[in-house]
Design a protein around this motif. Structure first.
Motif, PDB file in Angstrom:
ATOM      1  N   TYR A  15     104.790  16.254  57.807  1.00  0.00           N
ATOM      2  CA  TYR A  15     105.797  15.203  57.921  1.00  0.00           C
ATOM      3  C   TYR A  15     105.229  13.797  58.042  1.00  0.00           C
ATOM      4  O   TYR A  15     105.945  12.834  57.845  1.00  0.00           O
ATOM      5  CB  TYR A  15     106.691  15.457  59.137  1.00  0.00           C
ATOM      6  N   PRO A  20     108.671   7.918  55.364  1.00  0.00           N
ATOM      7  CA  PRO A  20     109.896   8.493  54.795  1.00  0.00           C
ATOM      8  C   PRO A  20     110.631   7.554  53.844  1.00  0.00           C
ATOM      9  O   PRO A  20     111.195   8.003  52.847  1.00  0.00           O
ATOM     10  CB  PRO A  20     110.752   8.808  56.023  1.00  0.00           C
ATOM     11  N   LEU A 119     112.180  11.995  62.984  1.00  0.00           N
ATOM     12  CA  LEU A 119     112.438  13.323  62.452  1.00  0.00           C
ATOM     13  C   LEU A 119     113.514  13.971  63.311  1.00  0.00           C
ATOM     14  O   LEU A 119     113.345  14.139  64.521  1.00  0.00           O
ATOM     15  CB  LEU A 119     111.155  14.167  62.453  1.00  0.00           C
ATOM     16  N   HIS A 122     118.000  17.640  60.686  1.00  0.00           N
ATOM     17  CA  HIS A 122     118.304  17.756  59.257  1.00  0.00           C
ATOM     18  C   HIS A 122     117.450  16.834  58.388  1.00  0.00           C
ATOM     19  O   HIS A 122     117.794  16.584  57.245  1.00  0.00           O
ATOM     20  CB  HIS A 122     119.785  17.487  59.008  1.00  0.00           C
ATOM     21  N   GLY A 123     116.375  16.297  58.920  1.00  0.00           N
ATOM     22  CA  GLY A 123     115.497  15.442  58.131  1.00  0.00           C
ATOM     23  C   GLY A 123     115.177  14.146  58.840  1.00  0.00           C
ATOM     24  O   GLY A 123     115.442  13.975  60.025  1.00  0.00           O
ATOM     25  N   TRP A 140     119.351   8.970  55.895  1.00  0.00           N
ATOM     26  CA  TRP A 140     118.782  10.279  56.180  1.00  0.00           C
ATOM     27  C   TRP A 140     118.196  10.834  54.892  1.00  0.00           C
ATOM     28  O   TRP A 140     118.853  10.817  53.852  1.00  0.00           O
ATOM     29  CB  TRP A 140     119.851  11.233  56.708  1.00  0.00           C
ATOM     30  N   THR A 141     116.951  11.334  54.980  1.00  0.00           N
ATOM     31  CA  THR A 141     116.276  11.882  53.806  1.00  0.00           C
ATOM     32  C   THR A 141     115.637  13.227  54.145  1.00  0.00           C
ATOM     33  O   THR A 141     115.366  13.524  55.312  1.00  0.00           O
ATOM     34  CB  THR A 141     115.175  10.926  53.300  1.00  0.00           C
ATOM     35  N   ILE A 142     115.400  13.996  53.107  1.00  0.00           N
ATOM     36  CA  ILE A 142     114.720  15.282  53.263  1.00  0.00           C
ATOM     37  C   ILE A 142     113.219  15.015  53.359  1.00  0.00           C
ATOM     38  O   ILE A 142     112.665  14.278  52.533  1.00  0.00           O
ATOM     39  CB  ILE A 142     115.040  16.203  52.068  1.00  0.00           C
ATOM     40  N   PRO A 143     112.553  15.605  54.367  1.00  0.00           N
ATOM     41  CA  PRO A 143     111.099  15.418  54.482  1.00  0.00           C
ATOM     42  C   PRO A 143     110.384  15.852  53.210  1.00  0.00           C
ATOM     43  O   PRO A 143     110.805  16.760  52.505  1.00  0.00           O
ATOM     44  CB  PRO A 143     110.710  16.328  55.661  1.00  0.00           C
ATOM     45  N   LYS A 149     120.296  12.034  51.838  1.00  0.00           N
ATOM     46  CA  LYS A 149     121.411  12.906  52.201  1.00  0.00           C
ATOM     47  C   LYS A 149     122.596  12.122  52.764  1.00  0.00           C
ATOM     48  O   LYS A 149     123.731  12.563  52.652  1.00  0.00           O
ATOM     49  CB  LYS A 149     120.973  13.963  53.237  1.00  0.00           C
TER      50      LYS A 149
END
Length: 191
Positions: A15, A20, A119, A122-123, A140-143, A149
């Protein structure tokens, strides 16, 4: 002790190797386009507006948001709104220094200040400020992938805009459905 060090090293590797927001920008700038199915909720002056639709994202400064009632196209500061209900096409130019949720996606606005990334379950949640506007927000983003998202804008004294991304697709070819507009009224607000 070795297990704890290994665990933290693994977390940092998975991560922590990239920012991010940088991952998000990389995702948005992959060759080709993106198709997002989204729900948009806007609270403004005590009124709630909700819509769902498809966002066709070609590249920074070029995108189309299509709903059952209207289509908004943005192409390098040119805005075209097709109102399917009233059968009107409105041409307009973007107001200088104006910002949209989509400017957050394109990352082209120099007033955007990226703050902390955290973190969560959900991301990653990355907070940001829009200088000179007093607007705060989160994305919000996906790792690892940087896929967005959710985006939230908090506008002081006016309300909030919440954009939930239901699904997304990376594509090499974007085909937007045609709208028969030959009998639509044209309103040109460009100066």
């Amino acid at each position: 002790m070795k297990n704890v060090i290994f665990f933290f090293s693994l977390i940092l590797f998975i991560y922590g190797k990239d920012n991010p927001y940088i991952n998000f920008q990389s995702f948005m700038n992959i060759q080709g386009g993106r198709i997002f199915n989204i729900s948009l909720s806007q609270e403004q002056f005590g009124e709630q507006y909700n819509s769902t639709g498809t966002l066709y994202y070609f590249k920074n400064r070029k995108y189309v948001f299509d709903t059952p009632n209207q289509r908004i196209s943005y192409n390098n500061d040119m805005i075209t709104t097709i109102n399917k209900s009233t059968k009107q096409i409105i041409f307009d130019k973007n107001v200088e220094n104006d910002i949209t949720v989509l400017d957050i996606l394109s990352g082209t606005n120099d007033q955007l200040e990226i703050e902390d990334s955290i973190l969560e379950k959900h991301g990653f949640r990355t907070s940001f400020n829009i200088r000179d506007w007093g607007i705060k927000g989160d994305i919000w983003t996906i790792p690892n992938t940087g896929e967005p998202k959710k985006i939230v804008l908090k506008i002081p004294g006016e309300g909030n805009i919440i954009l939930n991304i239901i699904s997304s697709e990376i594509t090499t070819q974007i085909n937007i459905p045609e709208i028969e507009t030959s009998r639509y009224e044209i309103i040109d607000l460009r100066e």
